[in-house]
Design a protein around this motif. Structure first.
Motif, PDB file in Angstrom:
ATOM      1  N   VAL A   1       0.872  -1.224  -0.101  1.00  0.00           N
ATOM      2  CA  VAL A   1       0.224   0.260   0.055  1.00  0.00           C
ATOM      3  C   VAL A   1       1.390   1.233   0.382  1.00  0.00           C
ATOM      4  CG1 VAL A   1      -1.819   1.373   1.261  1.00  0.00           C
ATOM      5  CG2 VAL A   1      -1.823  -0.992   0.699  1.00  0.00           C
ATOM      6  N   VAL A   2       1.808   1.106   1.147  1.00  0.00           N
ATOM      7  CA  VAL A   2       2.652   3.133   1.085  1.00  0.00           C
ATOM      8  C   VAL A   2       2.923   2.740  -0.002  1.00  0.00           C
ATOM      9  CG1 VAL A   2       4.831   1.392   2.001  1.00  0.00           C
ATOM     10  CG2 VAL A   2       3.959   3.906   2.439  1.00  0.00           C
ATOM     11  N   GLY A   3       3.919   1.664  -1.102  1.00  0.00           N
ATOM     12  CA  GLY A   3       4.959   2.232  -2.175  1.00  0.00           C
ATOM     13  C   GLY A   3       3.943   2.307  -3.564  1.00  0.00           C
ATOM     14  N   PHE A   4       2.415   1.654  -3.976  1.00  0.00           N
ATOM     15  CA  PHE A   4       2.203   1.975  -4.566  1.00  0.00           C
ATOM     16  C   PHE A   4       1.320   3.277  -4.760  1.00  0.00           C
ATOM     17  CE2 PHE A   4       2.350  -2.189  -6.206  1.00  0.00           C
ATOM     18  CZ  PHE A   4       2.887  -2.284  -7.198  1.00  0.00           C
ATOM     19  N   GLY A   5       1.171   3.653  -3.282  1.00  0.00           N
ATOM     20  CA  GLY A   5      -0.012   4.612  -2.437  1.00  0.00           C
ATOM     21  C   GLY A   5       1.237   5.769  -3.110  1.00  0.00           C
ATOM     22  N   LEU A   6       2.397   5.925  -2.275  1.00  0.00           N
ATOM     23  CA  LEU A   6       3.410   6.533  -2.738  1.00  0.00           C
ATOM     24  C   LEU A   6       3.330   7.026  -3.958  1.00  0.00           C
ATOM     25  CD1 LEU A   6       4.639   8.851  -0.636  1.00  0.00           C
ATOM     26  CD2 LEU A   6       7.000   7.398  -0.690  1.00  0.00           C
ATOM     27  N   LEU A   7       4.275   6.007  -4.922  1.00  0.00           N
ATOM     28  CA  LEU A   7       4.190   6.716  -5.786  1.00  0.00           C
ATOM     29  C   LEU A   7       2.717   7.336  -6.821  1.00  0.00           C
ATOM     30  CD1 LEU A   7       5.779   3.533  -7.998  1.00  0.00           C
ATOM     31  CD2 LEU A   7       7.040   5.504  -7.304  1.00  0.00           C
ATOM     32  N   LEU A   8       1.439   6.842  -6.055  1.00  0.00           N
ATOM     33  CA  LEU A   8       0.971   7.588  -6.793  1.00  0.00           C
ATOM     34  C   LEU A   8       1.150   9.210  -6.533  1.00  0.00           C
ATOM     35  CD1 LEU A   8      -2.076   7.818  -8.492  1.00  0.00           C
ATOM     36  CD2 LEU A   8      -3.062   6.639  -6.455  1.00  0.00           C
ATOM     37  N   GLN A   9       1.074   9.527  -5.030  1.00  0.00           N
ATOM     38  CA  GLN A   9       1.318  10.651  -4.703  1.00  0.00           C
ATOM     39  C   GLN A   9       2.015  11.609  -5.095  1.00  0.00           C
ATOM     40  OE1 GLN A   9       2.023  11.664  -0.155  1.00  0.00           O
ATOM     41  NE2 GLN A   9      -0.280  10.413   0.207  1.00  0.00           N
TER      42      GLN A   9
ATOM     43  N   MET B   1       2.831   9.361   6.766  1.00  0.00           N
ATOM     44  CA  MET B   1       1.082   9.276   6.418  1.00  0.00           C
ATOM     45  C   MET B   1       0.597   7.598   6.438  1.00  0.00           C
ATOM     46  SD  MET B   1      -1.899   9.985   4.441  1.00  0.00           S
ATOM     47  CE  MET B   1      -1.096  10.530   2.649  1.00  0.00           C
ATOM     48  N   ILE B   2       0.840   7.667   5.233  1.00  0.00           N
ATOM     49  CA  ILE B   2       0.088   6.306   4.195  1.00  0.00           C
ATOM     50  C   ILE B   2       1.052   5.106   5.630  1.00  0.00           C
ATOM     51  CG2 ILE B   2       0.532   4.774   2.425  1.00  0.00           C
ATOM     52  CD1 ILE B   2       0.693   7.462   0.747  1.00  0.00           C
TER      53      ILE B   2
END
Length: 288
Positions: free
Chosen positions: A85-93, A217-218
């Motif tokens: 979640v943090v990997g893909f979420g941070l890339l998207l963010q 945050m994530i």
């Protein structure tokens, strides 16, 4: 007789023996307050702890059983879910933040002020108010009509747009001299080349800032996984800590071991990006 020097604020700083003793006592007290709980967490995760009120910073019975039991309860799977979640979420963010920041900082378009107000408004609303509408949207994603409830993707998509990261990138990109952009256009550079080869490389300190804050945050998200996850397979590590804490068969030492695993990634990310993080925080003052 003790010597005294004047500080940058115009205060008098004593250099005598009494002042040194006072400093030592104050620093020791601050170290105990701030570092004591972390040391107790570190030592307790490797000890047999049966009573959470009797934590110690001195190792007594070192063991790895706490981690073994934590892994037996699925903590490794929850840890991998959190990394996903943090990997893909941070890339998207980061992608959304740099593109939105570029548009808001370097372009002029209708209703631009309204867009900025809407972005700021999202920072003023607590997560609890957004919980119900967010659940309804994730249950039936607009346009594509997908149900993301119970999936890791449902935890990633809402993290794509974070007002803090967008504002940081917007303000930093505003400080990039427009002369560089104009010179590139005269040389025949297109929009994507200007963005990728001129604007973005100058924003590395800001990327460090949003990277550290975004990861933290994530990684610490609790409410969003709680809303989306419908079974234990989709749990992230913060939810796993709650599950372990209320399990009567799990000792406090196991909970401390899982808490240590939850703490380490944030610390390592901060240490890795510490230089970019510090440059990003001070760049505005230096430019001014």
């Amino acid at each position: 007789m003790s010597a005294a020097t004047e500080t940058a604020l115009g205060l008098t700083e004593s250099k005598g023996a009494g002042a040194r003793i006072a400093k030592f006592v104050i620093y020791a007290g601050l170290f105990t307050v701030f570092a004591g709980p972390l040391l107790a967490l570190l030592v307790g995760s490797f000890n047999h702890v049966s009573d959470p009120t009797q934590l110690s910073v001195v190792p007594r019975t070192p063991t790895l059983d706490n981690f073994r039991i934590a892994f037996d309860h699925g903590v490794l799977r929850y840890l991998l879910n959190s990394f996903f979640v943090v990997g893909f979420g941070l890339l998207l963010q980061v992608a959304v933040s740099v593109l939105a920041g570029y548009a808001l900082a370097r372009k002029k378009f209708p209703l631009m002020t309204l867009v900025m107000v809407a972005i700021l408004a999202t920072m003023m609303l607590p997560e609890e108010i957004l919980a119900l509408p967010l659940t309804l949207v994730l249950a039936d994603l607009p346009l594509v009509h997908l149900n993301l409830m119970g999936t890791l993707a449902g935890m990633i998509v809402p993290l794509g747009a974070w007002a803090f990261s967008i504002l940081v990138m917007t303000e930093f990109m505003k400080d990039v001299p427009r002369e560089l952009e104009e010179a590139a256009r005269i040389d025949g550079a297109g929009e994507f080349r200007i963005f990728g080869q001129i604007i973005l490389p100058l924003c590395k300190p800001a990327l460090g800032v949003i990277g550290v804050f975004g990861f933290t945050m994530i990684w610490d998200q609790y409410l969003l996984p709680l809303l989306v996850a419908q079974n234990a397979k989709a749990y992230t590590l913060p939810l796993a800590l709650r599950t372990l804490r209320i399990d009567p068969a799990v000792t406090p030492g196991v909970v401390l071991a899982a808490s240590l695993l939850a703490l380490l990634p944030s610390v390592l990310v901060f240490l890795f990006f510490q230089r970019s993080f510090a440059r990003g925080l001070t760049s505005g003052a230096l430019k001014g």
